[in-house]
Each structure stands twice: as C-alpha cells, then as structure tokens.
Design a protein around this motif. Structure first.
Motif, PDB file in Angstrom:
ATOM      1  N   LEU A 177       0.823  -1.214   0.000  1.00 13.26           N
ATOM      2  CA  LEU A 177       0.000   0.000   0.000  1.00 13.26           C
ATOM      3  C   LEU A 177       0.856   1.264   0.000  1.00 13.26           C
ATOM      4  O   LEU A 177       0.435   2.310  -0.505  1.00 13.26           O
ATOM      5  N   SER A 178       2.073   1.163   0.549  1.00 15.83           N
ATOM      6  CA  SER A 178       2.940   2.340   0.533  1.00 15.83           C
ATOM      7  C   SER A 178       3.413   2.648  -0.886  1.00 15.83           C
ATOM      8  O   SER A 178       3.672   3.813  -1.229  1.00 15.83           O
ATOM      9  N   VAL A 179       3.525   1.603  -1.720  1.00 13.62           N
ATOM     10  CA  VAL A 179       3.864   1.826  -3.133  1.00 13.62           C
ATOM     11  C   VAL A 179       2.689   2.516  -3.828  1.00 13.62           C
ATOM     12  O   VAL A 179       2.870   3.458  -4.613  1.00 13.62           O
ATOM     13  N   VAL A 180       1.485   2.042  -3.525  1.00  8.05           N
ATOM     14  CA  VAL A 180       0.291   2.666  -4.097  1.00  8.05           C
ATOM     15  C   VAL A 180       0.225   4.139  -3.695  1.00  8.05           C
ATOM     16  O   VAL A 180      -0.028   5.028  -4.522  1.00  8.05           O
ATOM     17  N   ALA A 181       0.485   4.406  -2.412  1.00  8.23           N
ATOM     18  CA  ALA A 181       0.443   5.783  -1.925  1.00  8.23           C
ATOM     19  C   ALA A 181       1.495   6.650  -2.602  1.00  8.23           C
ATOM     20  O   ALA A 181       1.281   7.849  -2.847  1.00  8.23           O
ATOM     21  N   ALA A 182       2.646   6.050  -2.929  1.00  8.81           N
ATOM     22  CA  ALA A 182       3.733   6.819  -3.532  1.00  8.81           C
ATOM     23  C   ALA A 182       3.322   7.432  -4.868  1.00  8.81           C
ATOM     24  O   ALA A 182       3.805   8.511  -5.230  1.00  8.81           O
ATOM     25  N   TYR A 183       2.423   6.767  -5.613  1.00 11.69           N
ATOM     26  CA  TYR A 183       1.974   7.322  -6.897  1.00 11.69           C
ATOM     27  C   TYR A 183       1.190   8.615  -6.696  1.00 11.69           C
ATOM     28  O   TYR A 183       1.227   9.512  -7.542  1.00 11.69           O
ATOM     29  N   TRP A 199      -9.044   7.069   4.309  1.00  6.39           N
ATOM     30  CA  TRP A 199      -9.473   6.350   5.515  1.00  6.39           C
ATOM     31  C   TRP A 199      -8.339   5.931   6.451  1.00  6.39           C
ATOM     32  O   TRP A 199      -8.413   6.115   7.645  1.00  6.39           O
ATOM     33  N   ILE A 200      -7.284   5.331   5.903  1.00  2.00           N
ATOM     34  CA  ILE A 200      -6.247   4.792   6.799  1.00  2.00           C
ATOM     35  C   ILE A 200      -4.969   5.616   6.794  1.00  2.00           C
ATOM     36  O   ILE A 200      -4.054   5.347   7.578  1.00  2.00           O
ATOM     37  N   GLY A 201      -4.853   6.591   5.906  1.00  2.39           N
ATOM     38  CA  GLY A 201      -3.616   7.351   5.775  1.00  2.39           C
ATOM     39  C   GLY A 201      -3.162   8.002   7.060  1.00  2.39           C
ATOM     40  O   GLY A 201      -1.952   8.096   7.331  1.00  2.39           O
ATOM     41  N   TYR A 243      -2.247   1.853  11.531  1.00  7.34           N
ATOM     42  CA  TYR A 243      -1.704   1.594  10.190  1.00  7.34           C
ATOM     43  C   TYR A 243      -0.314   2.216  10.060  1.00  7.34           C
ATOM     44  O   TYR A 243       0.613   1.605   9.521  1.00  7.34           O
ATOM     45  N   ASN A 244      -0.159   3.439  10.531  1.00  5.07           N
ATOM     46  CA  ASN A 244       1.134   4.111  10.430  1.00  5.07           C
ATOM     47  C   ASN A 244       2.197   3.423  11.278  1.00  5.07           C
ATOM     48  O   ASN A 244       3.375   3.374  10.895  1.00  5.07           O
ATOM     49  N   LEU A 245       1.799   2.878  12.417  1.00  6.86           N
ATOM     50  CA  LEU A 245       2.754   2.127  13.232  1.00  6.86           C
ATOM     51  C   LEU A 245       3.220   0.880  12.478  1.00  6.86           C
ATOM     52  O   LEU A 245       4.409   0.534  12.495  1.00  6.86           O
ATOM     53  N   LEU A 246       2.284   0.211  11.795  1.00 10.60           N
ATOM     54  CA  LEU A 246       2.642  -0.970  11.009  1.00 10.60           C
ATOM     55  C   LEU A 246       3.638  -0.610   9.912  1.00 10.60           C
ATOM     56  O   LEU A 246       4.653  -1.300   9.720  1.00 10.60           O
ATOM     57  N   VAL A 247       3.365   0.472   9.180  1.00 12.91           N
ATOM     58  CA  VAL A 247       4.266   0.899   8.112  1.00 12.91           C
ATOM     59  C   VAL A 247       5.633   1.267   8.684  1.00 12.91           C
ATOM     60  O   VAL A 247       6.686   0.937   8.109  1.00 12.91           O
ATOM     61  N   ASP A 274       0.238  14.317   9.913  1.00 10.24           N
ATOM     62  CA  ASP A 274      -0.502  14.541  11.154  1.00 10.24           C
ATOM     63  C   ASP A 274      -0.932  13.204  11.757  1.00 10.24           C
ATOM     64  O   ASP A 274      -2.088  12.785  11.648  1.00 10.24           O
ATOM     65  N   VAL A 275       0.019  12.501  12.369  1.00 14.09           N
ATOM     66  CA  VAL A 275      -0.264  11.210  13.009  1.00 14.09           C
ATOM     67  C   VAL A 275       0.333  11.232  14.405  1.00 14.09           C
ATOM     68  O   VAL A 275       1.246  12.024  14.693  1.00 14.09           O
TER      69      VAL A 275
END
Length: 727
Positions: A86-92, A104-106, A111-115, A183-184
C-alpha cells in the motif's frame, strides 16, 4: 503539485507501464517454459492441506528459521516486501501531490505504526543480510563459503533495491513530517518524525522520495524481466508455488520419487524406450515441478554448505546442479517451444528447418545433459543423504533430480561407475550386494545360546525381524544383529526371521539408478512379506538397517506392501520404557552418536537412539553436526560400493569430527554407517590420530552391555530365559 513532482510523476507512470508490459510478457514466457516439463499428476490437491502448508512455511518461515538469525532477518525483509504494498500505491499519489494520503487509513495511528515497523524491519533486515553475505564472501572463505558458485552481482542488485525500497518508505514519511503533511500520533511514527525533524520543510522532497521508491521497484521489475534465470529475485513470486506443489507428504525425503513417464509411474512390462521417459536424459525429461525447482533456486547455498561431497572437495554442489539445469533449461527453451526435438541418437526429428531458431538455443539443444551440462563426477558423488533437501528454504527436490539422471545413465546409456557392475550382478543373481549365497543368511545365529525362530508358517509372533543383507553377511554388522536378537530374546518378544527367503530391499539399486532391478527385488519381497502377514491385522517389521527401514516403510507401499515398520532403536527404547529391558550400573564411558541419514534426516528418528544411549549409563557427547544437520558417513546412494577417488574421504571426515568429542565409543544405528565409520577409524588409527581404545559400536550393543551388567553369570546348563528372574 510542484513542477518537479509533475515531471517525476510522469516518468514514474511511463516507467511503470513499461515494467508491467515487460513483466507480463516474461511471466507468460516463463509459464510456457515450465510447462515444457513432463506432466506430474502427484502434485494435484488437496488444495486445503497444500495451502495450509504453504502459508505455514511462508508466514512462519519454518524452514528459513533452521538458521535462526538469518531466518529472522529474512522474515523482516519478506514482511516488508508484502506489507508495504500500500505504501507503493500511496507513492503514486505522493509523487504528484506531496500532501496526498491513502483514504481512511492514511492518518490512522495503527496503520502508520505498522508501516513504520515494516519500513524499519526492511532496512535493518537487508543490512543484516548484506553483512552476512559479505562476511561469508568466497574471496574470504573460498570453497567453504556457501555463496561459492553463486552469482553475486545479481544478489547485490536485489539487496540494493530492497534497501532503497525501505529507505524510500522512511524517507517519504520523514519528508512529509518536515513539510507539515504528517498529522499522526508520535507513537505511530517515532523514527520518521525524528528524521523529519532535521529535514528541510520542502514539499518537493516528498516527491523525490516517492519517485525513488517507485523507480527502484520498476527498475527491479524491468531487470528481472530481462533475466528469467535470476532466481534470487524471481523466488519472491515462485517460492509460493514451489512450496505449494511440493510432495503431498512433505519434503522430498524418505522415499525417492517413482520413475514417471507421461505423468504416471512407469510400468516396465509395457514400457517402450522409444516412447517412454526413462529417468532424465534431456532437460525436458524432468517434470514441470522440476523446472519450477530450477526457476526458484535463490542460490543461497544452504544445500551446498551441508553437502558431504562438497565439504570433502568433490565437484558436487547441489546448488550448482540446480543452477546449471536452470541455465540449460531456459537457454534450450526457445528451441523446444518451437517444436524442436531430438531422438536418442541426437538427430533432429522435430523441426524441418532451423530458420528463425535462436543460434544459442540450437547449440544448447545439442548438449548432453550428463557430460556437457552436469559433470558425471558430480552426479555420482551424491550420497542421497538429503541434507540439501532438508536445508532448502524453498523445497527444491535435489535428490529426486539426481536419481532421475542416474536412472537414464544406467538404464539407457549403460554409463555408470564400473564398481556398480558387480553390485548389480550380485543383486540380480544372489539377492544381495555381497554376492553371498541365500542359504548363508542364518550364519549369524550359529554362536548364540538360544534358538532364533525362522518363519515356517506355524509360529505366533509379534514382529518380523528383517535382518538385512549387511546384518546377515557383513562381519561387523552381524554383531548388531546378534545384539538385537539377544535383547528381543531377553525381553520375551515373539519374533521370527525369514532366513533364506529374505532378499535385498533394493535400496542401493534404486539410488544408483537401476530402477528395473529395484522393482524386481521389491516385488519379490512384497510377495514374500504379504504371504507371511496373510490374515494378520497387524503387520509389524523391525529392521536394524536404516536403508531397509526406509525402503520397507516408505517405498514398498507403492508396490502393494503396507507394513508397520520400526527401527530397532525405536523398539528397544519402547522395551526399556516398559521395563522389559532393564539397563543398570552406569560406567565411565564417553560416547558420541552419529545420526544415520536414512534414520534421522529421512525419517526423523532422532530421540530413540539418544534415549537408549543415555539409558545405557554412558556419557553422551554430541558432534558439532548432529540431528538434522548431521554429516553423512558416505555410504548412501550406493556409494558404499563405489571407490572414493576425489578429495578427502567422507567417512574419514566424519570420524575426525567424532574424534573431536574425545569419545571412547562412536555409536550409530545403521550397519552401513558402522562399516564406513569403522573403516575411517581404522585409517585414523594407522595415522596415529586415534587411540586403540576407541571403537565403533551399534546402539544396541551399548544397551545389551548395560542390561547384562544387572544379570548374574549363567552356567552352561541355564537357559537364557532364566536371566529374567533376576532383573
């Protein structure tokens, strides 16, 4: 959107499109190539069980963790590769609009802790693996390096991409924080915020890190699309399938894969050498699972590091056998895909014209599998010990492929080590590899002071004692047979032996490639055994030979002989636990135990012999390589009947390891091992490197000595059974 972000974004999209097209085309070619292999119906279902095994091995890293620290590091990298999709998807989105986030999860803390964790794990994991590769580099360790023979440049490329991917993820997050877009909660991104606190508040930096991540991923896809044999990269995708399609019963240990043709076991009565496949004489004779094996090899060298042949300076490396087959298969594939085919004489019969066929593929088609691709000395150095299969993290079936090549060499080419001629003739004419007469199979009973019951159809018995050829004819192995028989007698176990009706199980013939001879011996034995156990619900066999134990239990069921087979160490251990055998009076002896490959690695019997040694009252000392990492004695794969002319003798290398524990006795649980270790010990004694007090014994002899310590000496008139009243 910044001007730089727009330019980088367009480049990313174009590069992605190119990568997707190239990867799709390459995957299609690879699938077509793998399908060139022979059919194999044994790889079908059950879906649920296979999927469960695959998920367990992949997520649990059960095989990788055999080398714990490396397994942990690799798990970090694998988790990052899968978990950061999903981080690759977000990079686009981030490359165009630095403030963009996943809906929703950004901004969701968990989720951010997992990344954050996966990004850090990827960077730390790959740095650890890079260090391990460099510290074990062949330039430092030479042949002792498991990476000797691996293509290091390809590994460096993959490692670099993984490192850039991990740094890209952390860089994007840190740059977004610096620019005020992140902002997390701090607990969900502590490292990213720490790094971001020292970065400039520049939105374009987000685009740069996002482009770096996308570029590295797409360049990786493009490069591997141009290199179908780049197993260190392709295993990220093919390993799932290779594990899923492995043998239904587990790893390729125990029984050897049946000789197949057209996806079915070969029937020798109806077989036609002009139509049927007899082993593997050409790369297309391997099954499609074999081709998938070749494709999946990561060149990690675990198999090589454990191989007794490689570790004694012989030309065999299981890793290089697989990579050589892979390179040959993919180089020849264009010729085969075009319909190319050659007869047994090597003449072209598939194509009317070679026009349009790649010159290199045509040249590859003319190579002999054994001779040009695989070194014959490498092929015949294999002891079939299974160490390679046990250690392979992606379930490659090295031993099956080696035996298949031997089958073709023996049955079609008649090209095999000269020493095997005598063994084959002895097996065919006398029913044993020593060439002894069947009537002499009971000579081992002559010095015993009790009667050994020979099956005549009238006895009531619980176990059939399968003596084996070594146990009947080889002087050192006879001591094991006598010890087991005496222990069974003392314990009051009802058993019988077959005497002259017993013949070799066929193990050395099958693993030497003479499948026809194996089938002949096995069918003869199955017929005899089924007659012995006729009308009996429980069919129990006890064997002292690890090779007989394996063949009777794992290979005879395919031929209609299904029996409950136990090794003598298992039965004796059971009798000790039941107090039918009572070892007493410990003595000051130091014993080291050698795990027979066909008892331990192939059949997972590790504890029973060790428990017997401990119950015999002696001090147990383990060799550095033991249990599933035990080194072979050198006798398996019919090597017991072949000369060892290259490098250090395997049995001497194993004896040196045993002597390093300073033992008074070297114990084992297989007659083949006993012979090989005894010969190695004799050599070391003649070299002045071992004391005369050291000897090789079977575990049963240790137990018999311990049991007899607690029994009073009996007079000649006393029957042996009277001993039980004093224990």
């Amino acid at each position: 959107m910044t001007g730089l972000g727009l330019i980088l974004g367009i480049l990313c999209v174009v590069l992605t499109a190119v990568a997707i097209v190239m990867t799709t085309m390459t995957v299609r070619r690879m699938l077509a190539t793998i399908r060139l292999g022979q059919p194999d119906s044994t790889r079908n279902g059950p879906f649920g069980r296979r999927m469960a095994v695959m998920v367990k091995e992949v997520l649990g890293h059960t095989r990788m963790l055999k080398w714990s620290h490396i397994g942990v590091l690799h798990w970090f990298v694998m988790a990052g590769f899968g978990g950061l999709i999903l981080s690759v998807v977000a990079a686009y989105g981030e490359v165009f609009v630095p403030s963009w986030d996943l809906p929703w999860i950004g901004h969701w803390g968990p989720y951010n802790l997992l990344v954050e964790l996966l990004g850090l794990a990827t960077v730390l994991g790959i740095l650890g693996l890079i260090y391990i590769r460099q510290s074990n580099h062949p330039r430092f360790k030479g042949r002792a390096s498991r990476f000797s023979g691996s293509r290091m440049g390809r590994a460096y490329f993959v490692e670099a991409v993984v490192l850039v991917e991990g740094l890209g993820v952390m860089g994007i997050r840190a740059a977004k924080y610096a620019a005020g877009y992140f902002d997390v909660p701090t607990w969900s991104a502590p490292v990213a915020k720490l790094i971001g606190s020292v970065l400039p508040a520049e939105p374009a930096l987000v685009s740069v890190f996002a482009a770096m991540k996308i570029f590295s991923a797409m360049v990786w896809l493009i490069v591997i699309s141009l290199n179908q044999t780049m197993g260190v990269a392709w295993h990220r995708f093919t390993a799932f399938f290779n594990i899923y399609f492995k043998r239904e019963e587990g790893t390729a240990l125990g029984k050897v894969k049946p000789m197949m043709s057209g996806g079915k076991p070969l029937d020798f009565e109806e077989a036609d050498p002009e139509k049927d496949v007899f082993g593997a004489g050409k790369v297309e004779d391997f099954s499609w699972k074999g081709w998938l094996d070749f494709t999946t090899c990561t060149e990690c060298g675990r198999c090589q590091s454990q191989c007794p042949a490689w570790n004694t300076e012989k030309p065999l490396s299981p890793k290089m056998v697989i990579t050589q087959l892979r390179d040959h298969a993919y180089a020849k594939a264009p010729y085969l895909l075009a319909g190319g085919k050659r007869d047994m004489a090597g003449d072209e019969i598939g194509l009317e014209s070679h026009a349009g066929i790649d010159v290199l593929a045509l040249a590859e088609s003319e190579k002999a599998l054994v001779g040009d691709v695989i070194d014959p000395d490498a092929l015949w150095s294999c002891t079939t010990c299974g160490a390679c299969v046990e250690q392979c993290p992606v379930d490659i079936e090295h031993v099956d492929h080696i035996v298949d090549m031997r089958r073709y060499q023996v049955l079609i080419e008649s090209n095999f080590p000269a020493e095997l001629n005598g063994m084959f003739k002895n097996l065919e004419n006398k029913g044993n590899p020593w060439g002894q007469n069947a009537k002499d199979r009971l000579q081992w009973t002559e010095d015993l002071d009790f009667e050994v019951p020979v099956f005549d159809g009238s006895q009531d018995f619980e176990y059939l004692f399968w003596v084996g050829c070594a146990g009947a004819f080889e002087d050192r192995a006879k001591k094991t047979t006598r010890a087991v028989a005496e222990l069974l007698h003392i314990a009051g176990v009802k058993y019988v032996v077959l005497g002259s009706d017993e013949a070799c199980t066929g193990d050395p013939a099958r693993r030497a490639g003479n499948e026809f001879l194996f089938q002949m011996l096995a069918q003869q034995n199955v017929e005899v055994l089924n007659g012995v156990f006729e009308d009996r619900k429980v069919k129990k066999i006890v064997a002292t030979c690890a090779h007989c134990f394996n063949t009777l239990g794992n290979e005879y069921p395919e031929l209609g002989g299904t029996f409950e087979v136990v090794h003598h160490t298992q039965l004796l251990n059971k009798l000790v636990r039941e107090r039918k055998l009572v070892p007493v009076a410990p003595v000051a002896e130091d014993v080291t135990y050698h795990d027979p490959c066909y008892l331990g690695r192939h059949n997972k019997v590790y504890e029973a012999p060790r428990e017997l040694i401990e119950s015999s009252g002696v001090s147990m000392r383990e060799m550095p390589r033991h249990a599933d990492k035990s080194m072979c004695c050198g006798a398996g794969g019919a090597r017991m009947w072949m000369e060892e002319r290259i490098g250090k003798r395997i049995n001497v290398a194993r004896v040196d390891e045993a002597l390093g524990t300073a033992p008074t006795k070297i114990a084992t649980g297989c007659p083949f091992c006993r012979v090989m270790l005894n010969d190695g010990l004799t050599q070391r004694k003649s070299d002045g490197l071992a004391g005369e007090h050291v000897e090789v014994v079977d575990v049963s002899q240790l137990l018999l000595t311990a049991v007899k310590r607690g029994q009073p000496a009996k007079t000649a008139a006393e029957p042996a059974k009277e001993d039980l009243s004093t224990t």
